[in-house]
Design a protein around this motif. Structure first.
Motif, PDB file in Angstrom:
ATOM      1  N   GLN A 186       0.824  -1.190   0.000  1.00 58.35           N
ATOM      2  CA  GLN A 186       0.000   0.000   0.000  1.00 58.35           C
ATOM      3  C   GLN A 186       0.864   1.247   0.000  1.00 58.35           C
ATOM      4  O   GLN A 186       0.693   2.108  -0.838  1.00 58.35           O
ATOM      5  N   HIS A 198      -5.365   4.883  -1.201  1.00 58.49           N
ATOM      6  CA  HIS A 198      -4.332   4.065  -0.565  1.00 58.49           C
ATOM      7  C   HIS A 198      -4.088   4.501   0.881  1.00 58.49           C
ATOM      8  O   HIS A 198      -3.875   3.664   1.758  1.00 58.49           O
ATOM      9  N   GLU A 233      -5.826  -5.464  -2.659  1.00 62.81           N
ATOM     10  CA  GLU A 233      -4.627  -4.830  -3.191  1.00 62.81           C
ATOM     11  C   GLU A 233      -3.739  -5.785  -3.984  1.00 62.81           C
ATOM     12  O   GLU A 233      -2.791  -5.355  -4.621  1.00 62.81           O
TER      13      GLU A 233
END
Length: 155
Positions: free
Chosen positions: A1, A25, A52
């Motif tokens: 991330q 994010h 993700e």
């Protein structure tokens, strides 16, 4: 991330898109981190975090297309090929499943789940997953269009 945020900043794209992606994010990281000290709702954060997995492919494409980096053309093919199936599995299917499990858990196991969850965060789980799902659907339409353009062009 966290590695995605600088990549988004490097890519030449409209400021509104950069802001949306960086916010997405950043909020995702905060949601994951919240469950660690509170020891509540972390399963839902972890499950949402699986989304993700699909980010690996578009970030690979963005980096490969950036003028500062020189990637071979063949690098684009596996990234493009992995993008659609990963998006379907880790976003289009995952988010509604997590919402369904959350609702069932809160409805049928209230004392073991909903009543033990602390703080206001439990009220933001479904809305935040719905936002990520809506964004994913929006992005998937663009991904699918790009894929179909490539497939139809290759004839």
């Amino acid at each position: 991330q966290c590695a995605m945020i600088p990549i988004e900043g490097l890519v030449d794209q409209p400021l509104s898109k950069k802001a949306m992606m960086i916010t997405h994010h950043g909020v995702s990281v905060l949601a994951f981190v919240y469950g660690i000290p509170t020891r509540t709702n972390h399963w839902f954060g972890a499950m949402s975090g699986l989304s993700e997995v699909s980010t690996i492919f578009p970030e690979g494409l963005l980096v490969a297309k950036h003028p500062r980096f020189r990637f071979p053309v063949w690098f684009l093919t596996p990234n493009g090929a992995g993008l659609r199936p990963s998006f379907v599995i880790f976003r289009i299917i995952l988010f509604p499943t997590v919402i369904l499990i959350f609702v069932l858990d809160a409805t049928f196991y209230t004392d073991r789940s909903w009543n033990k969850a602390t703080g206001p965060f439990k009220f933001f789980i479904i809305p935040s997953i719905l936002v990520m799902f809506a964004l994913s659907l929006s992005w998937f339409t663009k991904i699918h269009k790009g894929f179909m353009d490539k497939v139809l062009k290759s004839d």
